[in-house]
Design a protein around this motif. Structure first.
Motif, PDB file in Angstrom:
ATOM      1  N   LYS A   1       7.358  34.718  47.581  1.00 39.66           N
ATOM      2  CA  LYS A   1       6.643  36.269  46.845  1.00 39.66           C
ATOM      3  C   LYS A   1       5.066  35.886  47.461  1.00 39.66           C
TER       4      LYS A   1
ATOM      5  N   ILE B   1      18.542  36.525  37.038  1.00 40.48           N
ATOM      6  CA  ILE B   1      17.790  38.333  36.333  1.00 40.48           C
ATOM      7  C   ILE B   1      15.882  38.203  36.963  1.00 40.48           C
ATOM      8  N   ASN B   2      15.315  36.692  37.162  1.00 36.43           N
ATOM      9  CA  ASN B   2      14.533  36.200  37.284  1.00 36.43           C
ATOM     10  C   ASN B   2      14.489  36.497  38.579  1.00 36.43           C
TER      11      ASN B   2
ATOM     12  N   ALA C   1      16.634  38.961  40.642  1.00 34.19           N
ATOM     13  CA  ALA C   1      16.897  39.823  40.651  1.00 34.19           C
ATOM     14  C   ALA C   1      15.215  40.643  40.950  1.00 34.19           C
ATOM     15  N   HIS C   2      14.643  40.404  39.665  1.00 34.98           N
ATOM     16  CA  HIS C   2      13.239  40.635  39.367  1.00 34.98           C
ATOM     17  C   HIS C   2      12.388  40.361  40.519  1.00 34.98           C
ATOM     18  N   ALA C   3      12.615  39.439  41.549  1.00 34.76           N
ATOM     19  CA  ALA C   3      11.528  39.020  41.800  1.00 34.76           C
ATOM     20  C   ALA C   3      11.808  39.510  43.429  1.00 34.76           C
TER      21      ALA C   3
ATOM     22  N   THR D   1      11.897  43.179  46.366  1.00 30.01           N
ATOM     23  CA  THR D   1      11.276  44.470  45.946  1.00 30.01           C
ATOM     24  C   THR D   1      12.536  44.863  46.835  1.00 30.01           C
TER      25      THR D   1
ATOM     26  N   LYS E   1      18.011  48.505  45.730  1.00 29.08           N
ATOM     27  CA  LYS E   1      16.771  48.472  45.418  1.00 29.08           C
ATOM     28  C   LYS E   1      16.381  48.342  46.177  1.00 29.08           C
TER      29      LYS E   1
ATOM     30  N   ASN F   1      24.869  48.563  40.503  1.00 24.31           N
ATOM     31  CA  ASN F   1      24.566  47.381  39.966  1.00 24.31           C
ATOM     32  C   ASN F   1      26.285  46.912  40.398  1.00 24.31           C
TER      33      ASN F   1
END
Length: 332
Positions: A203, A257-258, A260-262, A264, A282, A316
């Motif tokens: 990131k 999940i971590n 997936a959140h990272a 964009t 997303k 999803n």
């Protein structure tokens, strides 16, 4: 002075913490970053030349953030990555970024022959010119780390290379395979949590380099008893991946999940009813849309530029109904 650590420069602690959070640890990296920002034209997107998808994403694959391609094995993720590599290396006169590409190939799927085929069919006037195909290929550097630790070491070298060598695209194909291989070697390795540092580093790498970073991810089949089946764990390259029908509606992206959140932007490549789809699952700019596509001599082509809106929890879900038949037909 250039190799002096940021922490030793007498900066206020709050400022030093900001640099540390972005993995900017030495004055050399800071100077290179400043020079790049001041002297280089930074594009906002890498066009995919898939008009409907580019319109939905406001120009293409965004710079400065992580974009994920996720889907079952053989669906077309690597084909997409090969086309993106060519587009980033393409001269600006042909709509490209006229830059270099770093392609991290963890499963030995990168094919220079296939890439030249895509280029020759997509841009015949350029690739049929003497020496142009070789020039384009020379701009793409392929790295093949064999372990997560080797990949970690290469990231440190890539950071400086991104700033020094006019690199316009970084592709990691695929992250899930690296993690899977590490887990196979050490059953105690926490598959999802072991990526914490890598997520943060990638990131920050995207943020300060201001280039698109594209990472492919695989899928896992989740059953009712929470056991997982990874389609990318196939010993024979020619073996058809088989997923029980009862699990097909429970396919989810690997890495947890971590991760997936990272990311964009997440593009899901899936198949159902004998048709492939690229789904914008997303995005900060696009509603959830699905575009039917085919894999052909030009790489990937949309069958319709008008996206189909995806409603509710369907966005999803990752489908692969009929996927084995598509892959088997192409091999034949």
């Amino acid at each position: 002075m250039a190799n002096k650590l940021i922490s030793q420069m007498g900066l206020h602690q709050s400022i030093a913490n900001i640099f540390a959070a972005r993995n900017i640890l030495t004055a050399k990296v800071l100077l290179l970053m400043e020079d790049r920002i001041q002297n280089e034209y930074l594009v906002g997107h890498l066009p995919t030349f898939l008009k409907g998808l580019d319109d939905a994403l406001c120009g293409g694959i965004p710079s400065g953030v992580l974009t994920e391609l996720v889907g079952p094995a053989g669906i077309g993720k690597t084909q997409f990555c090969l086309k993106l590599s060519l587009l980033a290396a393409l001269p600006s006169s042909h709509g490209g970024l006229n830059g270099r590409v770093i392609y991290i190939d963890t499963e030995s799927k990168f094919s220079s022959r296939r890439m030249m085929e895509i280029g020759g069919n997509s841009f015949p006037e350029l690739f049929h010119s003497e020496g142009k195909a070789k020039e384009m290929a020379g701009r793409i550097v392929v790295l093949r780390p064999t372990s997560l630790s080797e990949f970690t070491e290469s990231l440190q070298q890539i950071k400086l290379s991104l700033l020094q060598n006019q690199v316009k695209l970084l592709i990691i194909d695929s992250m899930a395979a690296l993690v899977s291989g590490e887990y196979e070697r050490d059953k105690r390795a926490p598959t999802q949590h072991s990526l914490g540092w890598h997520v943060s580093f990638l990131k920050s790498l995207a943020e300060f380099s201001r280039i698109p970073i594209v990472v492919t991810n695989q899928v896992r089949a989740q059953s009712k008893d929470e056991t997982f089946c990874y389609p990318f764990q196939v010993q024979n390259r020619d073996e058809t991946v088989k997923i029980p029908e009862r699990l097909e509606s429970h396919l989810v992206a690997a890495l947890g999940i971590n991760w997936a959140h990272a990311v964009t932007t997440r593009l899901v490549l899936e198949a159902h009813s004998g048709q492939r789809f690229i789904k914008v699952a997303k995005s900060p700019t696009s509603p959830p849309l699905a575009f039917p596509f085919v894999v052909n001599k030009s790489g990937i082509s949309l069958l319709s530029e008008d996206g189909i809106q995806v409603m509710g929890p369907e966005i999803n879900m990752i489908h692969c109904q009929g996927h084995n038949d598509l892959v088997r037909g192409e091999r034949q």
